[in-house]
Design a protein around this motif. Structure first.
Motif, PDB file in Angstrom:
ATOM      1  N   ALA A   1       0.832  -1.208   0.000  1.00 37.63           N
ATOM      2  CA  ALA A   1       0.000   0.000   0.000  1.00 37.63           C
ATOM      3  C   ALA A   1       0.865   1.256   0.000  1.00 37.63           C
ATOM      4  N   GLU A   2       1.961   1.225   0.737  1.00 38.30           N
ATOM      5  CA  GLU A   2       2.854   2.389   0.772  1.00 38.30           C
ATOM      6  C   GLU A   2       3.502   2.616  -0.589  1.00 38.30           C
ATOM      7  N   LEU A   3       3.884   1.535  -1.268  1.00 42.66           N
ATOM      8  CA  LEU A   3       4.461   1.672  -2.607  1.00 42.66           C
ATOM      9  C   LEU A   3       3.421   2.202  -3.595  1.00 42.66           C
ATOM     10  N   GLN A   4       2.195   1.723  -3.466  1.00 45.77           N
ATOM     11  CA  GLN A   4       1.157   2.160  -4.393  1.00 45.77           C
ATOM     12  C   GLN A   4       0.783   3.633  -4.215  1.00 45.77           C
ATOM     13  N   ALA A   5       1.039   4.183  -3.040  1.00 45.90           N
ATOM     14  CA  ALA A   5       0.752   5.609  -2.829  1.00 45.90           C
ATOM     15  C   ALA A   5       1.511   6.468  -3.844  1.00 45.90           C
ATOM     16  N   ARG A   6       2.645   5.962  -4.346  1.00 48.43           N
ATOM     17  CA  ARG A   6       3.416   6.699  -5.352  1.00 48.43           C
ATOM     18  C   ARG A   6       2.678   6.711  -6.687  1.00 48.43           C
ATOM     19  N   TRP A   7       1.920   5.646  -6.997  1.00 47.80           N
ATOM     20  CA  TRP A   7       1.150   5.655  -8.242  1.00 47.80           C
ATOM     21  C   TRP A   7      -0.050   6.557  -8.101  1.00 47.80           C
TER      22      TRP A   7
ATOM     23  N   ALA B   1       8.963 -11.717  -9.147  1.00 49.17           N
ATOM     24  CA  ALA B   1       9.446 -11.083 -10.371  1.00 49.17           C
ATOM     25  C   ALA B   1       8.450 -10.062 -10.903  1.00 49.17           C
ATOM     26  N   ILE B   2       7.164 -10.394 -10.875  1.00 51.21           N
ATOM     27  CA  ILE B   2       6.178  -9.519 -11.507  1.00 51.21           C
ATOM     28  C   ILE B   2       5.815  -8.324 -10.639  1.00 51.21           C
ATOM     29  N   ALA B   3       5.928  -8.446  -9.318  1.00 47.79           N
ATOM     30  CA  ALA B   3       5.476  -7.379  -8.418  1.00 47.79           C
ATOM     31  C   ALA B   3       6.042  -5.999  -8.780  1.00 47.79           C
ATOM     32  N   PRO B   4       7.355  -5.848  -8.998  1.00 45.19           N
ATOM     33  CA  PRO B   4       7.873  -4.505  -9.307  1.00 45.19           C
ATOM     34  C   PRO B   4       7.367  -3.960 -10.640  1.00 45.19           C
ATOM     35  N   PHE B   5       7.014  -4.860 -11.564  1.00 50.24           N
ATOM     36  CA  PHE B   5       6.590  -4.428 -12.897  1.00 50.24           C
ATOM     37  C   PHE B   5       5.122  -4.033 -12.957  1.00 50.24           C
ATOM     38  N   LEU B   6       4.391  -4.229 -11.870  1.00 51.50           N
ATOM     39  CA  LEU B   6       2.990  -3.836 -11.851  1.00 51.50           C
ATOM     40  C   LEU B   6       2.813  -2.342 -11.597  1.00 51.50           C
ATOM     41  N   ALA B   7       3.878  -1.657 -11.219  1.00 49.80           N
ATOM     42  CA  ALA B   7       3.794  -0.202 -11.076  1.00 49.80           C
ATOM     43  C   ALA B   7       3.572   0.430 -12.445  1.00 49.80           C
ATOM     44  N   PRO B   8       2.632   1.363 -12.563  1.00 46.37           N
ATOM     45  CA  PRO B   8       2.382   2.001 -13.862  1.00 46.37           C
ATOM     46  C   PRO B   8       3.367   3.114 -14.188  1.00 46.37           C
ATOM     47  N   VAL B   9       4.154   3.529 -13.198  1.00 44.04           N
ATOM     48  CA  VAL B   9       5.147   4.588 -13.400  1.00 44.04           C
ATOM     49  C   VAL B   9       6.470   4.132 -12.798  1.00 44.04           C
TER      50      VAL B   9
ATOM     51  N   ALA C   1      -7.655   0.129 -10.218  1.00 43.11           N
ATOM     52  CA  ALA C   1      -8.211  -0.835  -9.263  1.00 43.11           C
ATOM     53  C   ALA C   1      -7.729  -2.265  -9.523  1.00 43.11           C
ATOM     54  N   LEU C   2      -7.782  -2.712 -10.765  1.00 44.57           N
ATOM     55  CA  LEU C   2      -7.361  -4.084 -11.057  1.00 44.57           C
ATOM     56  C   LEU C   2      -5.859  -4.233 -10.897  1.00 44.57           C
ATOM     57  N   ARG C   3      -5.098  -3.264 -11.352  1.00 45.07           N
ATOM     58  CA  ARG C   3      -3.643  -3.305 -11.197  1.00 45.07           C
ATOM     59  C   ARG C   3      -3.285  -3.371  -9.708  1.00 45.07           C
ATOM     60  N   SER C   4      -3.993  -2.590  -8.912  1.00 49.21           N
ATOM     61  CA  SER C   4      -3.759  -2.577  -7.470  1.00 49.21           C
ATOM     62  C   SER C   4      -4.046  -3.939  -6.857  1.00 49.21           C
ATOM     63  N   ALA C   5      -5.173  -4.538  -7.239  1.00 47.92           N
ATOM     64  CA  ALA C   5      -5.527  -5.852  -6.702  1.00 47.92           C
ATOM     65  C   ALA C   5      -4.456  -6.887  -7.036  1.00 47.92           C
ATOM     66  N   LEU C   6      -3.963  -6.864  -8.261  1.00 47.59           N
ATOM     67  CA  LEU C   6      -2.913  -7.799  -8.663  1.00 47.59           C
ATOM     68  C   LEU C   6      -1.627  -7.549  -7.878  1.00 47.59           C
ATOM     69  N   ALA C   7      -1.325  -6.279  -7.622  1.00 46.73           N
ATOM     70  CA  ALA C   7      -0.121  -5.950  -6.861  1.00 46.73           C
ATOM     71  C   ALA C   7      -0.205  -6.487  -5.436  1.00 46.73           C
ATOM     72  N   PHE C   8      -1.378  -6.389  -4.815  1.00 43.45           N
ATOM     73  CA  PHE C   8      -1.532  -6.930  -3.463  1.00 43.45           C
ATOM     74  C   PHE C   8      -1.368  -8.450  -3.456  1.00 43.45           C
ATOM     75  N   ARG C   9      -1.941  -9.112  -4.450  1.00 45.65           N
ATOM     76  CA  ARG C   9      -1.755 -10.567  -4.518  1.00 45.65           C
ATOM     77  C   ARG C   9      -0.282 -10.916  -4.723  1.00 45.65           C
ATOM     78  N   ALA C  10       0.384 -10.202  -5.624  1.00 48.04           N
ATOM     79  CA  ALA C  10       1.799 -10.471  -5.881  1.00 48.04           C
ATOM     80  C   ALA C  10       2.636 -10.257  -4.627  1.00 48.04           C
ATOM     81  N   ALA C  11       2.320  -9.224  -3.851  1.00 52.30           N
ATOM     82  CA  ALA C  11       3.064  -8.943  -2.631  1.00 52.30           C
ATOM     83  C   ALA C  11       2.960 -10.104  -1.652  1.00 52.30           C
ATOM     84  N   LEU C  12       1.774 -10.693  -1.554  1.00 53.99           N
ATOM     85  CA  LEU C  12       1.593 -11.842  -0.667  1.00 53.99           C
ATOM     86  C   LEU C  12       2.318 -13.067  -1.194  1.00 53.99           C
ATOM     87  N   ARG C  13       2.109 -13.374  -2.451  1.00 59.72           N
ATOM     88  CA  ARG C  13       2.709 -14.570  -3.035  1.00 59.72           C
ATOM     89  C   ARG C  13       4.235 -14.494  -3.054  1.00 59.72           C
TER      90      ARG C  13
END
Length: 219
Positions: A36-42, A160-168, A67-79
């Protein structure tokens, strides 16, 4: 954020939380909070990450198109922490309340209720789908398909995918490889296995469409 501007709310609950140890739950919430803290930058605004209803959680998104990108990022963070960790997620979009409390447990506006309802849908279908958007419709279809793809992520693929889910400020494969202590080829292979190229195209198309939709509404 100004009152009456669109927001999205994600409401989540850890999957099979009663079978998780206290340490596993602690690791899970730490990963969600860090994400959530990382996503605050997006988003350009804090997500007000809040522990919700026991082993649940909730965030608010200043840019609902993500919203969907965020949901995927949260799942990736857990996995990325453990291949056994996962979360149900319910999402909804609506108007920002006039005053947004830092503790989202105090929020009762329609968008928060709708997100909770979507979470209840996700938890009621015997795990066939773990991510849903309220109301049912085209965006919910995207959530369901993305859920099915991301449910198969292994721990290395999620990492691997978690960092690439950032849109910026998206990192390079070399940057991520160095961070993970892997080869660039290993990272690229993990991204392909996680279906990142197709997910990226789908997310970009969806977000561009949402921008166009909102621009038309504001005109």
């Amino acid at each position: 954020m100004k009152p009456d501007t669109p927001i999205a709310v994600l409401t989540g609950d850890l999957v099979a939380s009663t079978a998780l140890s206290r340490d596993q739950i602690s690791v899970a919430f730490s990963a969600l909070r860090d994400c959530a803290e990382l996503q605050a930058r997006w988003q350009g605004a804090p997500l007000h990450f809040t522990r919700h209803r026991g082993d649940g959680w909730q965030v608010v998104l200043a840019q609902p198109k993500y919203a969907l990108r965020s949901a995927l990022a949260f799942r990736a963070a857990l996995r990325a922490k453990s291949g056994t960790l996962d979360t149900y997620i319910g999402a909804a979009e609506g108007q920002r309340p006039a005053t947004l409390h830092p503790d989202l447990n105090y929020e009762t506006e329609a968008v928060f209720v709708a997100s909770g309802t979507a979470l209840d849908w996700a938890k009621s279908n015997e795990d066939a789908v773990r991510m849903e958007f309220n109301p049912h419709g085209p965006l919910n279809a995207a959530f369901i398909l993305a859920d099915r793809i991301s449910r198969d992520w292994t721990q290395p693929q999620a990492a691997a995918i978690a960092p690439f889910l950032a849109p910026v400020h998206v990192p390079t494969a070399t940057d991520v490889a160095d961070r993970l202590g892997k080869s660039r080829q290993a990272v690229s292979k993990a991204l392909d296995a996680a279906r990142y190229p197709a997910l990226l195209q789908a997310l970009t198309s969806l977000e561009t469409g949402r921008e166009t939709e909102h621009a038309g509404q504001d005109a």
